[in-house]
Design a protein around this motif. Sequence first.
Motif, PDB file in Angstrom:
ATOM      1  N   ASP A  85       0.821  -1.220   0.000  1.00  0.00           N
ATOM      2  CA  ASP A  85       0.000   0.000   0.000  1.00  0.00           C
ATOM      3  C   ASP A  85       0.850   1.263   0.000  1.00  0.00           C
ATOM      4  O   ASP A  85       0.517   2.240  -0.681  1.00  0.00           O
ATOM      5  N   TRP A  86       1.936   1.267   0.753  1.00  0.00           N
ATOM      6  CA  TRP A  86       2.765   2.479   0.744  1.00  0.00           C
ATOM      7  C   TRP A  86       3.760   2.477  -0.403  1.00  0.00           C
ATOM      8  O   TRP A  86       4.260   3.541  -0.789  1.00  0.00           O
TER       9      TRP A  86
ATOM     10  N   ALA B 267       2.797   4.511  -4.753  1.00  0.00           N
ATOM     11  CA  ALA B 267       2.572   5.946  -4.566  1.00  0.00           C
ATOM     12  C   ALA B 267       1.351   6.402  -5.361  1.00  0.00           C
ATOM     13  O   ALA B 267       1.020   5.805  -6.395  1.00  0.00           O
ATOM     14  N   PRO B 268       0.668   7.445  -4.901  1.00  0.00           N
ATOM     15  CA  PRO B 268      -0.511   7.948  -5.616  1.00  0.00           C
ATOM     16  C   PRO B 268      -0.210   8.340  -7.053  1.00  0.00           C
ATOM     17  O   PRO B 268      -1.086   8.308  -7.904  1.00  0.00           O
ATOM     18  N   GLU B 269       1.058   8.699  -7.330  1.00  0.00           N
ATOM     19  CA  GLU B 269       1.426   9.150  -8.671  1.00  0.00           C
ATOM     20  C   GLU B 269       1.721   7.995  -9.622  1.00  0.00           C
ATOM     21  O   GLU B 269       2.011   8.214 -10.799  1.00  0.00           O
TER      22      GLU B 269
ATOM     23  N   ASP C  46       1.786   5.151 -12.306  1.00  0.00           N
ATOM     24  CA  ASP C  46       1.066   4.923 -13.562  1.00  0.00           C
ATOM     25  C   ASP C  46       1.162   3.475 -14.030  1.00  0.00           C
ATOM     26  O   ASP C  46       0.350   3.023 -14.836  1.00  0.00           O
TER      27      ASP C  46
ATOM     28  N   ARG D 168      -6.276  -0.480  -8.539  1.00  0.00           N
ATOM     29  CA  ARG D 168      -5.840   0.893  -8.786  1.00  0.00           C
ATOM     30  C   ARG D 168      -5.886   1.238 -10.274  1.00  0.00           C
ATOM     31  O   ARG D 168      -5.606   2.376 -10.664  1.00  0.00           O
TER      32      ARG D 168
END
Length: 210
Positions: free
Chosen positions: A77-78, A81-83, A85, A119
């Motif tokens: 999960d960590w 990263a949100p970024e 692709d 995701r």
Amino acid sequence: MPALCLVLGLLWTGPVIAESAEIIALGDSLTAGYGLPAEAGFVPQMQAWLVAEGVEAHIVNAGVSGDTTAGALARLDWALAPEADAVIVTLGGNDLLRGLPPEEARANLDTILSRIAARGLPVLLVPITAPGNYGPEYKAAFDAIYIDLAAEHGALLSEPFLAPILVLPDRQAAMTEYVQPDGLHPNAKGVALVVEALGPEVERLLARVK
């Protein structure tokens, strides 16, 4: 005419610059670059290969030496990263070194790929080939994990990570020239062979980025 020029000037903002895609390289010591100078590991060499090919992408090194599939799942999960692709997954080597049951590695990788899919991120799955010393049944069960899960999750499947070294005709000479003294990790020259083979697969991965 001045008014028209002003309007056109407001509408035209110049060429659109595409942002560089971010690839998470999730793995163990093979990804982390164990035993190598910082610039000689898999991630920096693959980054250099992409730059040389004119590919707009940035690879994040999420390799942790010693990580099993269970360890990678625990930090997934960590690590994503949100970024992010896209993701390169290279795991299983430490499961093999510990002789862990293939069904455990399969379950962990299955969950990892499921969470990545949730995701909406494309995946390149890079296999690790089991040695024959655990017996043919173990080897067959372990090697099948990657083929089966890639098909189930719609992931890209590459050749095994170390295949570019292991397929060389003189195995003993290849191990001396391209592998570190531990007999497990490629040296800088070995990594270069791996990158040359996997580079086009990473380009295929990037083609799936939305």
